[in-house]
Design a protein around this motif. Structure first.
Motif, short mmCIF file in Angstrom:
data_model
loop_
_atom_site.label_atom_id
_atom_site.label_comp_id
_atom_site.label_asym_id
_atom_site.label_seq_id
_atom_site.Cartn_x
_atom_site.Cartn_y
_atom_site.Cartn_z
N PHE A 94 15.76 6.38 24.48
CA PHE A 94 16.77 5.62 23.75
C PHE A 94 16.87 4.18 24.25
CE2 PHE A 94 19.24 9.89 23.64
CZ PHE A 94 18.28 10.42 22.77
N THR A 95 16.57 3.98 25.53
CA THR A 95 16.74 2.65 26.12
C THR A 95 15.54 1.74 25.89
OG1 THR A 95 15.85 3.38 28.26
CG2 THR A 95 18.23 3.59 27.93
N ARG A 96 14.44 2.29 25.41
CA ARG A 96 13.21 1.49 25.25
C ARG A 96 13.43 0.21 24.42
NH1 ARG A 96 7.56 4.18 25.36
NH2 ARG A 96 7.82 5.93 26.78
N PRO A 97 13.98 0.30 23.20
CA PRO A 97 14.17 -0.92 22.41
C PRO A 97 15.04 -1.95 23.11
CG PRO A 97 14.43 1.02 21.02
CD PRO A 97 14.41 1.50 22.44
N ILE A 98 16.01 -1.48 23.90
CA ILE A 98 16.89 -2.40 24.64
C ILE A 98 16.09 -3.13 25.71
CG2 ILE A 98 18.95 -2.56 26.09
CD1 ILE A 98 19.95 0.00 24.66
N VAL A 99 15.20 -2.40 26.39
CA VAL A 99 14.35 -3.01 27.41
C VAL A 99 13.45 -4.08 26.79
CG1 VAL A 99 12.44 -2.59 29.03
CG2 VAL A 99 14.36 -1.00 28.92
N TYR A 100 12.87 -3.77 25.62
CA TYR A 100 12.02 -4.74 24.93
C TYR A 100 12.81 -6.01 24.62
CZ TYR A 100 9.54 -0.35 23.90
OH TYR A 100 8.93 0.86 23.98
N LEU A 101 14.05 -5.83 24.17
CA LEU A 101 14.89 -6.97 23.80
C LEU A 101 15.21 -7.84 25.01
CD1 LEU A 101 16.49 -8.40 21.57
CD2 LEU A 101 18.44 -6.92 22.11
#
Length: 434
Positions: A94-101
């Motif tokens: 779930f946190t992957r897109p936040i890390v990319y951002l």
């Protein structure tokens, strides 16, 4: 002492390139990945507190935040509905897109001008050469203790030939090959569009990078670069360049010569031979790495069909029973997030590619900004076109920052160009009125 934006990026990239794989810690590379992302997050928070950031374009911010919100919500929904055994490990997905951002936001909050980015590019080249030299430590037993710090496979690995494959400070040869690919793409477009500036040192650098690429013996990396350069050559201006044609012929001859030489030199040793590459096409004789990809794609198709169009969600416990790790872009997307997840990925990809291409076209042909934009465009496209079938490079421990930071740099270049064009138009309109 006032720290300018360029200094921020020097410090940040030094940290990224020297951050060790820490495979000796419990959890290995997985632990190192978590530590890296936490460290970067704390770095960004601290930076924002001590140095005022820029204000990115509002439309772009709304798109990115909206995209992350939709994607994370979809990931949570599919996991809650389709995952058999929920666990805290599923939260990682779930946190992957936040890390990319977070990574993408760094160049947006602390933007660089074209001249500053050009200076940073010189830093990248020096760092690349240093890593290539560092990779040669594997040939000196006295230096193995240092080389092991950044190696995915240690010097005492049972299959010791993996230790001799070059990987810079990126841990694994495929990651290093992805890193090297950017410099190859950059030099290619420089040769095509700014051949008058292509000097002896550029030729020397190209030769060293190609040698390092071959010594990674990364089939995915080498194959991807060949495919992307081939497509650029066929559909771009490269085929009209005598210098490019001559260079490609030279590369083909040198590559065949080196490959043959390596095969003969290491024939009786425990280092890697060409049969590693040939094993990809050997039917039942495929090596374990190739077999892993085949099993992975079969599993992805199974879950894609069973839970169409959603996928099975994070589902880490169940998937772990079937396969040790999902490594490829398509395996990850199709198994976990299904057709909708893959569409979401391509939405972001289309948005990024549109900006990268616009930046490459609007800047003067042969300029640093245009060449850097084209190289980043090819780097980004190389993932879904080729690399994504064997490795999800935009999700990888060490190549993740490279991918999103470079995109951020080009977004800034395009934003600067748009502002310059707007000011020019406004001045012309005022002049017409007067």
């Amino acid at each position: 002492m006032k720290v300018n934006n360029l200094s921020v990026h020097y410090i940040f990239w030094t940290f990224l390139l020297l951050f060790p794989a820490l495979s000796w810690l419990p959890g290995g590379v997985g632990t190192a990945q978590k530590l890296l992302h936490i460290s970067v997050f704390l770095f960004v928070i601290t930076l924002v507190l001590i140095k005022k950031p820029a204000r990115p374009d509002a439309k772009m911010v709304y798109f990115l935040l909206g995209y992350v919100l939709v994607t994370v919500s979809y990931y949570i929904f599919t996991t809650l509905v389709f995952t058999t055994n929920l666990s805290w490990m599923d939260v990682t997905d779930f946190t992957r897109p936040i890390v990319y951002l977070v990574y993408l936001s760094i160049p947006l909050l602390y933007p660089l001008s074209g001249e500053q980015l050009k200076a940073l590019m010189k830093f990248f080249v020096v760092a690349c050469v240093i890593q290539i030299v560092f990779s040669a430590f594997v040939y000196f037993p006295a230096l193995w203790g240092i080389a092991d710090i950044y190696k995915g496979r240690m010097s005492d690995d049972v299959v010791v030939f993996h230790f001799f494959r070059w990987s810079g400070t990126y841990g694994y040869p495929s990651d290093f090959a992805f890193y090297l690919s950017f410099f190859i793409y950059y030099q290619y477009f420089k040769l095509v569009d700014a051949k008058n500036e292509f000097q002896f040192k550029d030729w020397l650098f190209v030769g060293v990078v190609f040698l390092a690429l071959i010594l990674t013996l990364s089939r995915g990396g080498i194959g991807t670069i060949i495919i992307m350069l081939g497509l650029s050559y066929l559909f771009g201006r490269g085929k009209k360049s005598k210098a490019v044609n001559a260079t490609l012929m030279l590369i083909i001859v040198v590559s065949i010569t080196l490959a043959t030489s390596i095969s003969l030199t290491f024939e009786k040793s425990n280092m890697l031979k060409l049969d590693y590459i040939e094993s990809m096409f050997g039917g039942e004789e495929k090596d374990s790495s190739t077999n892993h990809r085949v099993v992975e794609m079969e599993l992805a198709v199974e879950y894609f069909d069973k839970c169409f169009p959603f996928g099975c969600g994070s589902n880490r416990i169940e998937l772990k029973k079937r396969i040790s790790v999902i490594e490829s872009l398509y395996g990850y997307q199709l198994a976990k997030w299904g057709a909708i997840g893959l569409i979401l990925y391509f939405v972001l990809l289309f948005w990024m590619v549109n900006i990268l291409y616009a930046s490459a076209k609007t800047h003067k042909k042969g300029s640093f900004e245009s060449i850097f934009s084209y190289a980043t465009l090819l780097l980004v496209l190389s993932i879904p076109v080729a690399f994504g079938f064997s490795s999800a490079m935009s999700d990888r421990f060490k190549t993740l920052p490279l991918h999103y930071l470079f995109i951020g740099y080009v977004i800034n270049l395009h934003a600067i160009k748009k502002r310059q064009q707007k000011i020019k138009v406004e001045r012309l309109e005022v002049k017409d009125v007067n």
